[in-house]
Design a protein around this motif. Structure first.
Motif, PDB file in Angstrom:
ATOM      1  N   GLN A 278     -63.496  18.775 -39.374  1.00 37.29           N
ATOM      2  CA  GLN A 278     -62.817  19.875 -39.858  1.00 37.29           C
ATOM      3  C   GLN A 278     -61.236  19.985 -39.567  1.00 37.29           C
ATOM      4  OE1 GLN A 278     -63.485  24.056 -38.340  1.00 37.29           O
ATOM      5  NE2 GLN A 278     -64.238  24.519 -40.385  1.00 37.29           N
ATOM      6  N   ARG A 279     -60.872  19.730 -38.386  1.00 39.93           N
ATOM      7  CA  ARG A 279     -59.515  19.973 -38.214  1.00 39.93           C
ATOM      8  C   ARG A 279     -58.430  18.574 -38.946  1.00 39.93           C
ATOM      9  NH1 ARG A 279     -57.364  21.799 -32.400  1.00 39.93           N
ATOM     10  NH2 ARG A 279     -58.807  23.456 -33.216  1.00 39.93           N
ATOM     11  N   THR A 280     -59.408  17.455 -38.914  1.00 41.78           N
ATOM     12  CA  THR A 280     -58.743  16.300 -39.424  1.00 41.78           C
ATOM     13  C   THR A 280     -58.737  16.530 -40.950  1.00 41.78           C
ATOM     14  OG1 THR A 280     -59.542  14.835 -37.816  1.00 41.78           O
ATOM     15  CG2 THR A 280     -58.868  13.757 -39.966  1.00 41.78           C
ATOM     16  N   LEU A 281     -59.585  17.253 -41.648  1.00 43.64           N
ATOM     17  CA  LEU A 281     -59.280  17.339 -43.037  1.00 43.64           C
ATOM     18  C   LEU A 281     -58.453  18.609 -43.404  1.00 43.64           C
ATOM     19  CD1 LEU A 281     -62.967  17.019 -44.248  1.00 43.64           C
ATOM     20  CD2 LEU A 281     -61.278  15.391 -44.697  1.00 43.64           C
ATOM     21  N   GLN A 282     -58.409  19.366 -42.462  1.00 42.63           N
ATOM     22  CA  GLN A 282     -57.272  20.732 -42.573  1.00 42.63           C
ATOM     23  C   GLN A 282     -56.139  19.999 -42.487  1.00 42.63           C
ATOM     24  OE1 GLN A 282     -58.481  23.000 -39.422  1.00 42.63           O
ATOM     25  NE2 GLN A 282     -59.843  24.594 -40.685  1.00 42.63           N
ATOM     26  N   VAL A 283     -55.664  19.279 -41.514  1.00 39.48           N
ATOM     27  CA  VAL A 283     -54.280  18.584 -41.269  1.00 39.48           C
ATOM     28  C   VAL A 283     -54.047  17.735 -42.772  1.00 39.48           C
ATOM     29  CG1 VAL A 283     -52.877  16.648 -40.058  1.00 39.48           C
ATOM     30  CG2 VAL A 283     -54.293  18.566 -38.992  1.00 39.48           C
ATOM     31  N   SER A 284     -55.235  16.836 -42.966  1.00 37.22           N
ATOM     32  CA  SER A 284     -55.017  15.962 -44.356  1.00 37.22           C
ATOM     33  C   SER A 284     -54.657  16.699 -45.426  1.00 37.22           C
ATOM     34  CB  SER A 284     -56.140  15.251 -44.774  1.00 37.22           C
ATOM     35  OG  SER A 284     -56.655  14.483 -43.397  1.00 37.22           O
ATOM     36  N   GLY A 285     -55.381  17.950 -45.875  1.00 37.43           N
ATOM     37  CA  GLY A 285     -55.125  18.854 -46.979  1.00 37.43           C
ATOM     38  C   GLY A 285     -53.498  19.425 -46.822  1.00 37.43           C
ATOM     39  N   LEU A 286     -53.049  19.701 -45.692  1.00 33.14           N
ATOM     40  CA  LEU A 286     -51.752  20.231 -45.256  1.00 33.14           C
ATOM     41  C   LEU A 286     -50.728  19.022 -45.641  1.00 33.14           C
ATOM     42  CD1 LEU A 286     -52.101  22.697 -42.262  1.00 33.14           C
ATOM     43  CD2 LEU A 286     -51.887  23.258 -44.814  1.00 33.14           C
ATOM     44  N   LEU A 287     -50.975  17.890 -45.320  1.00 34.76           N
ATOM     45  CA  LEU A 287     -50.163  16.685 -45.434  1.00 34.76           C
ATOM     46  C   LEU A 287     -50.064  16.450 -46.934  1.00 34.76           C
ATOM     47  CD1 LEU A 287     -51.272  14.311 -42.463  1.00 34.76           C
ATOM     48  CD2 LEU A 287     -48.815  15.405 -43.017  1.00 34.76           C
ATOM     49  N   MET A 288     -51.029  16.475 -47.558  1.00 36.63           N
ATOM     50  CA  MET A 288     -51.169  16.134 -49.213  1.00 36.63           C
ATOM     51  C   MET A 288     -50.173  17.317 -49.882  1.00 36.63           C
ATOM     52  SD  MET A 288     -55.183  15.334 -49.503  1.00 36.63           S
ATOM     53  CE  MET A 288     -55.148  15.816 -51.204  1.00 36.63           C
ATOM     54  N   PHE A 289     -50.281  18.502 -49.494  1.00 34.33           N
ATOM     55  CA  PHE A 289     -49.746  19.666 -49.906  1.00 34.33           C
ATOM     56  C   PHE A 289     -47.997  19.560 -49.623  1.00 34.33           C
ATOM     57  CE2 PHE A 289     -47.820  23.725 -49.556  1.00 34.33           C
ATOM     58  CZ  PHE A 289     -47.741  24.591 -50.768  1.00 34.33           C
ATOM     59  N   THR A 290     -47.804  19.362 -48.489  1.00 37.38           N
ATOM     60  CA  THR A 290     -46.372  19.317 -47.829  1.00 37.38           C
ATOM     61  C   THR A 290     -45.559  18.141 -48.688  1.00 37.38           C
ATOM     62  OG1 THR A 290     -47.039  20.439 -46.057  1.00 37.38           O
ATOM     63  CG2 THR A 290     -44.903  19.486 -46.070  1.00 37.38           C
ATOM     64  N   GLY A 291     -46.461  17.054 -48.522  1.00 35.89           N
ATOM     65  CA  GLY A 291     -45.779  15.577 -48.870  1.00 35.89           C
ATOM     66  C   GLY A 291     -45.504  15.887 -50.408  1.00 35.89           C
ATOM     67  N   MET A 292     -46.329  16.258 -51.395  1.00 34.59           N
ATOM     68  CA  MET A 292     -45.973  16.546 -52.668  1.00 34.59           C
ATOM     69  C   MET A 292     -44.996  17.519 -53.109  1.00 34.59           C
ATOM     70  SD  MET A 292     -49.445  15.635 -54.799  1.00 34.59           S
ATOM     71  CE  MET A 292     -48.660  14.957 -56.295  1.00 34.59           C
ATOM     72  N   MET A 293     -45.005  18.608 -52.394  1.00 36.03           N
ATOM     73  CA  MET A 293     -44.091  19.547 -52.744  1.00 36.03           C
ATOM     74  C   MET A 293     -42.711  19.024 -52.107  1.00 36.03           C
ATOM     75  SD  MET A 293     -45.356  22.095 -54.209  1.00 36.03           S
ATOM     76  CE  MET A 293     -43.942  23.229 -53.938  1.00 36.03           C
ATOM     77  N   LEU A 294     -42.594  18.142 -50.978  1.00 38.93           N
ATOM     78  CA  LEU A 294     -41.430  17.589 -50.470  1.00 38.93           C
ATOM     79  C   LEU A 294     -40.614  16.776 -51.571  1.00 38.93           C
ATOM     80  CD1 LEU A 294     -39.689  17.699 -47.879  1.00 38.93           C
ATOM     81  CD2 LEU A 294     -40.807  15.509 -47.447  1.00 38.93           C
ATOM     82  N   MET A 310     -46.479  10.776 -46.462  1.00 38.13           N
ATOM     83  CA  MET A 310     -47.173  12.143 -45.996  1.00 38.13           C
ATOM     84  C   MET A 310     -48.450  12.211 -46.769  1.00 38.13           C
ATOM     85  SD  MET A 310     -44.309  14.788 -45.215  1.00 38.13           S
ATOM     86  CE  MET A 310     -45.394  16.105 -44.656  1.00 38.13           C
ATOM     87  N   VAL A 311     -48.393  11.862 -48.227  1.00 40.86           N
ATOM     88  CA  VAL A 311     -49.560  12.041 -49.146  1.00 40.86           C
ATOM     89  C   VAL A 311     -50.396  10.827 -48.749  1.00 40.86           C
ATOM     90  CG1 VAL A 311     -50.551  11.850 -51.414  1.00 40.86           C
ATOM     91  CG2 VAL A 311     -48.365  13.166 -50.703  1.00 40.86           C
ATOM     92  N   GLY A 312     -49.956   9.735 -48.362  1.00 48.09           N
ATOM     93  CA  GLY A 312     -50.797   8.470 -48.127  1.00 48.09           C
ATOM     94  C   GLY A 312     -51.649   8.866 -46.875  1.00 48.09           C
ATOM     95  N   ILE A 313     -50.902   9.201 -45.867  1.00 49.36           N
ATOM     96  CA  ILE A 313     -51.727   9.560 -44.572  1.00 49.36           C
ATOM     97  C   ILE A 313     -52.795  10.751 -44.995  1.00 49.36           C
ATOM     98  CG2 ILE A 313     -51.619  11.130 -42.297  1.00 49.36           C
ATOM     99  CD1 ILE A 313     -50.794   8.250 -41.868  1.00 49.36           C
ATOM    100  N   GLY A 314     -52.191  11.814 -45.684  1.00 51.40           N
ATOM    101  CA  GLY A 314     -53.274  12.885 -46.060  1.00 51.40           C
ATOM    102  C   GLY A 314     -54.543  12.412 -46.641  1.00 51.40           C
ATOM    103  N   VAL A 315     -54.404  11.564 -47.800  1.00 48.88           N
ATOM    104  CA  VAL A 315     -55.717  11.202 -48.370  1.00 48.88           C
ATOM    105  C   VAL A 315     -56.473   9.944 -47.637  1.00 48.88           C
ATOM    106  CG1 VAL A 315     -54.488  11.509 -50.762  1.00 48.88           C
ATOM    107  CG2 VAL A 315     -54.611   9.116 -49.663  1.00 48.88           C
ATOM    108  N   ALA A 316     -55.905   9.490 -46.533  1.00 49.31           N
ATOM    109  CA  ALA A 316     -56.415   8.282 -45.982  1.00 49.31           C
ATOM    110  C   ALA A 316     -58.002   8.637 -45.556  1.00 49.31           C
ATOM    111  CB  ALA A 316     -55.612   7.866 -44.627  1.00 49.31           C
ATOM    112  N   CYS A 317     -58.364   9.460 -44.801  1.00 46.31           N
ATOM    113  CA  CYS A 317     -59.598   9.723 -44.166  1.00 46.31           C
ATOM    114  C   CYS A 317     -60.441  10.540 -44.875  1.00 46.31           C
ATOM    115  CB  CYS A 317     -59.383  10.333 -42.773  1.00 46.31           C
ATOM    116  SG  CYS A 317     -58.664   9.322 -41.695  1.00 46.31           S
ATOM    117  N   ASN A 318     -59.968  11.174 -45.816  1.00 43.47           N
ATOM    118  CA  ASN A 318     -60.950  12.206 -46.699  1.00 43.47           C
ATOM    119  C   ASN A 318     -62.329  11.737 -47.336  1.00 43.47           C
ATOM    120  OD1 ASN A 318     -58.701  13.939 -46.015  1.00 43.47           O
ATOM    121  ND2 ASN A 318     -57.925  13.591 -48.159  1.00 43.47           N
TER     122      ASN A 318
END
Length: 391
Positions: A278-294, A310-318
């Motif tokens: 759960q926490r891994t996917l939560q962090v992944s979602g935030l990285l995807m959002f933050t990376g694209m917005m950045l 950041m997006v690359g790390i964010g999608v890695a484990c999903n």
């Protein structure tokens, strides 16, 4: 049907590293075959004198083949077992790859790509079912590392494609080389695949009906793969048109995304053990959002590169996590559960890139990326609410 070397719990535990290596190499082989095809697309387009529109139509045949056979793949895996189906389909995948080299026109290429999608999907469901069985043997998350092997194969296939092109080898010679490697891989590792789980017989009698859990997992996968597809197809265009990077650095965004995704998959199992799903996917979602917005808020080469990383790390484990959870469904066979989730997830990969283009046509590419960043936010919300990720 493959004769398995280790088919008892005791022998599996004793030789689990060999089983894991076999599964990993089947992931690698599938990624290598696909990357080899992708590396030759420009040359094949030129040799067959295809226009951009014709190539686009031909390329669409591959995902159509994948999507149409999702339910069939799940049923075949459930009936015959992934350990039996995977070696056969891996060989057919190699034969199909070699046949592509001899396509004489766009119609033949389209038919072969449709079959490439059909067989590739059966390989995909089979190998991911093996990934779930491998996790059951280890009793800990290892699915991300399997997908890491697929990503590594993508780099290897691209490098082999570059090398064979520079050596002036024909597409047929290139694909023949890959086919030989696939044959060796199959015959060396087929006997070491994981056997079906003990409760497979009980599950087979279940009449498949997608439930809320699988649909929710599919939506999480959809969010991730829509973002992934956008990065695959539009990162170069974004760096060229929006970031306005130098011509030689146009691929920097794509490369940074791919490298971080591969790294994320190899360290993903460790992270999952430490943080939980759960926490891994939560962090992944935030990285995807933050990376694209950045990359949208600060469209310069430095910040955009950091954002894409950041997006690359964010999608890695999903996707590895979603498939892992689906494959452990208590009443539905692993192959059928993964096929259901994969169908919904893959729609994101298929629909994401053209959707970005349509939105960009009406508004702008920056607006498209900003809109797609909310897939990460949606994934964060869903992973926070789904109880299945808390286990």
């Amino acid at each position: 049907m493959a004769t398995l070397r280790y088919d008892t719990p005791a022998s599996l535990q004793t030789h689990k590293r060999r089983v894991r290596a076999a599964i990993t190499l089947f992931y690698f082989g599938q990624g290598l075959a696909f990357a080899s095809w992708a590396s030759r697309i420009p040359l094949i387009k030129s040799q067959l004198a295809l226009s951009d529109a014709q190539l686009g139509t031909v390329l669409l045949m591959l995902p159509i083949g994948q999507l149409l056979t999702m339910p069939l793949s799940g049923k075949l895996v459930s009936k015959f077992g992934s350990h039996s189906l995977l070696p056969i389909m891996a060989l057919l995948y190699g034969i199909n790859l070699l046949a592509i080299a001899f396509a004489a026109n766009g119609i033949q290429l389209g038919i072969l790509l449709f079959l490439f999608g059909v067989i590739g999907n059966m390989c995909n469901i089979s190998v991911n079912t093996q990934g779930v069985l491998g996790e059951n043997i280890y009793q800990k998350p290892i699915m991300a590392s399997f997908h890491g092997a697929w990503s590594l194969a993508g780099f290897t296939g691209a490098l082999i494609g570059l090398l064979t092109t520079n050596l002036h080898l024909s597409t047929a010679q290139h694909f023949l080389l890959i086919f030989v490697l696939l044959i060796i891989n199959v015959f060396v590792n087929r006997s070491y695949l994981a056997p079906p789980s003990e409760n497979l017989t009980m599950k087979r009698s279940f009449s498949f009906k997608p439930d809320r859990i699988l649909i929710s997992l599919g939506v999480v996968g959809f969010c991730s793969m829509a973002t992934e597809g956008a990065m695959f197809d539009w990162s170069g265009v974004y760096f060229h048109d929006i970031v306005q990077s130098p011509e030689q650095l146009v691929t920097l965004g794509y490369a940074s995304f791919m490298i971080m995704m591969a790294i994320g998959r190899f360290i993903g199992d460790f992270v999952l053990q430490r943080l939980g799903r759960q926490r891994t996917l939560q962090v992944s979602g935030l990285l995807m959002f933050t990376g694209m917005m950045l990359s949208v808020a600060f469209p310069n080469i430095y910040m955009a590169t950091v954002g894409f990383m950041m997006v690359g790390i964010g999608v890695a484990c999903n996707i590895p996590t979603v498939y892992s959870v689906a494959g452990k469904h208590p009443t539905i066979p692993s192959g059928m559960a993964i096929a259901m989730v994969s169908t919904v997830s893959y729609l994101g990969f298929l629909m994401g890139p053209p959707l970005i283009g349509y939105i960009a046509e009406v508004f702008s590419l920056r607006f498209s990326f900003a809109l797609f960043s909310f897939f990460g936010l949606l994934m964060f919300i869903m992973s926070s609410k789904l109880k299945v990720f808390k286990v």
